[in-house]
Design an enzyme around this catalytic site. Structure first.
Site, short mmCIF file in Angstrom:
data_model
loop_
_atom_site.label_atom_id
_atom_site.label_comp_id
_atom_site.label_asym_id
_atom_site.label_seq_id
_atom_site.Cartn_x
_atom_site.Cartn_y
_atom_site.Cartn_z
N ARG A 119 43.79 53.07 52.49
CA ARG A 119 44.19 53.23 51.19
C ARG A 119 44.89 54.76 51.18
O ARG A 119 45.62 54.88 50.08
CB ARG A 119 43.03 53.14 50.33
CG ARG A 119 42.87 51.76 50.00
CD ARG A 119 41.56 51.25 49.11
NE ARG A 119 41.48 50.00 48.53
CZ ARG A 119 40.70 49.49 47.83
NH1 ARG A 119 39.45 50.21 47.64
NH2 ARG A 119 40.99 48.26 47.48
N LYS B 264 33.27 32.62 46.86
CA LYS B 264 33.09 31.93 45.64
C LYS B 264 34.28 31.44 44.88
O LYS B 264 35.32 32.07 44.84
CB LYS B 264 32.56 32.91 44.44
CG LYS B 264 31.20 33.33 44.84
CD LYS B 264 30.52 33.95 43.60
CE LYS B 264 29.42 35.07 43.50
NZ LYS B 264 29.56 35.88 42.36
N GLY C 251 40.59 42.61 43.81
CA GLY C 251 40.44 42.01 42.43
C GLY C 251 41.72 42.26 41.54
O GLY C 251 42.08 41.23 40.73
N GLY D 3 39.92 42.46 49.98
CA GLY D 3 39.17 43.30 51.04
C GLY D 3 38.84 42.90 52.38
O GLY D 3 39.16 43.36 53.16
#
Ligand code: ADP
Ligand code: MG
Length: 392
Positions: free
Chosen positions: A38, A199, A372, A349
């Site tokens: 990053r 999930k 996200g 990620g």
């Protein structure tokens, strides 16, 4: 392209104090940066500003200090690494706001960099407190948001400051939004989307939005369990989200022919790296066992679909890839995505980590720095950090 926000190129930054929101939320280990992806991703924006003779004030969050100083979550090691990467001196301010920051900013020479301490050491950051945002903005004249990874959060450093300073997008932000915007707006076909990870509930929004655009949607990883359960298969001890089964069933009814689910799986008798394991068909999962990876037949089918795709979007591993014996499905798919001639976009990620672990980073066209944020964007949501930027 849909990107309708002003960028760095649209403003004059010469001898201006520019506050740059970067995403330096990087993993640390033993007080040092463990992965500088990053940081490296922010360099084009920083180099441009140095080149244009601006004063650079950088801010970021790191981890979750919950509104108070936590020494282990200091950005100081990041300042060090940035200095090494840019081959220049990077000053570090022990707070993100206040008189000391003001003094340090005034002491900057043209083209110099100052990194402010973790913005989340103040409770006002995540609360998007206007006073905290105003204090962050105070020493600067312009705001550049290059932190795509936090653009889905309406926090003071990502959204609030934009109300106090002329706010534009940095190059990383622009690139992320252009690539992901292209996926939603004019995808090449065949377009194959692959979703996995833990999930299903995290990704229902993305599933429905991508199904409007993709020719095939491959579902693997833990989230496939919920879809398989919705189809009536007994998943035994597998991770299944009972509250998401109904949504999964609805999606399957509407888009059955587009959705590809595993037909065989690797199951284990325990959630451990050395559990007993075997390959079974999805209709024969014995009680007491749990799904840990896609099976070989499924893997081959997924690889085949990826091979012929013109556009591939992948988010979420196919299994518990942290345990070597359950990493096969993810590894093989990563190889196929890397080798495919189609344009490849990887977000998330853990998916990006799986790509790096396999040494395939250079063969992926775009690895998103936002987990996200990329999911929310692909789900069709407006990102507050983007909405706050100046329109073109
Ligand atoms: P990303 O970070 O790429 O968006 P997620 O965070 O959604 O991905 O999911 C990654 C996690 O999903 C990994 O920790 C992995 O172990 C887990 N996972 C994948 N498959 C399974 C499975 N079958 N059962 C339980 N966990 C799984
Ligand atoms: Mg993750």
């Amino acid at each position: 392209m849909s990107f309708d926000k002003k960028t760095l190129r649209d403003i004059d930054v010469k001898e201006r104090r520019v506050l740059i929101r970067v995403d330096f939320n990087v993993p640390l280990m033993d007080g040092d940066v463990a992965d500088d992806t990053r940081i490296v991703a922010s360099i084009p924006t920083l180099n441009y500003l140095i080149d244009k003779k601006a004063f650079l004030i950088l801010c970021s969050h790191l981890g979750r200090p919950k509104g108070k100083p936590v020494p282990e979550l200091s950005l100081e090691p990041v300042a060090r690494r940035l200095g090494e990467l840019m081959n220049t001196r990077v000053g570090f301010a022990k707070d993100s706001i206040g008189p000391e920051v003001k003094d340090m900013v005034e002491g900057l020479s043209i083209g110099e960099i100052l990194l402010l301490e973790n913005t989340r050491f103040h409770p006002g950051e995540t609360k998007n407190d206007p006073d905290f945002a105003a204090s962050l903005a105070a020493p600067a004249e312009l705001f550049v948001n290059d932190a795509f990874g936090t653009a889905h959060r309406a926090h003071a450093s990502s959204e609030g400051v934009a109300h106090y300073l002329l706010a534009v997008a940095g190059f990383l932000m622009e690139k992320e939004l252009t690539v992901l915007g292209g996926v939603l707006e004019n995808p090449d076909h065949p377009f194959v989307a692959i979703l996995g990870g833990a999930k299903a509930s995290d990704k229902i929004g993305v599933v429905t939005n991508l199904l409007q655009r993709a020719d095939k949607l491959i579902i693997g990883g833990g989230m496939a369990n919920t879809f398989l359960s919705a189809k009536g298969y007994a998943m035994a001890e597998s991770l299944v989200e009972s509250e998401a089964i109904e949504s999964a069933a609805e999606i399957l009814r509407a888009y059955d022919s587009q959705i590809i689910l595993p037909t065989d799986v690797v199951i284990a008798d325990d959630f451990t790296p050395d559990a007993s394991h075997q390959i079974v068909s999805v209709d024969s999962i014995p009680s007491g066992w749990r799904v840990m990876d896609i099976g070989p037949e499924t893997g081959r089918k997924f690889v085949e679909l990826v091979k012929d795709a013109k556009l591939i979007v992948w988010n979420g591993p196919m299994g518990v890839f942290e345990f070597d014996i359950f990493a096969e499905g993810t590894k093989n798919l990563a190889n196929a995505v890397a080798e495919s001639a189609g344009y490849s976009v990887v977000g998330g990620g853990d998916s990006a980590a799986a790509i790096r672990k396999s040494g395939l980073t250079d063969q992926i066209d775009h690895i998103s720095t936002g987990g996200g944020a990329s999911l929310e964007f692909l789900a069709g949501k407006t990102l507050p950090g983007v909405a706050a930027l100046e329109n073109r």
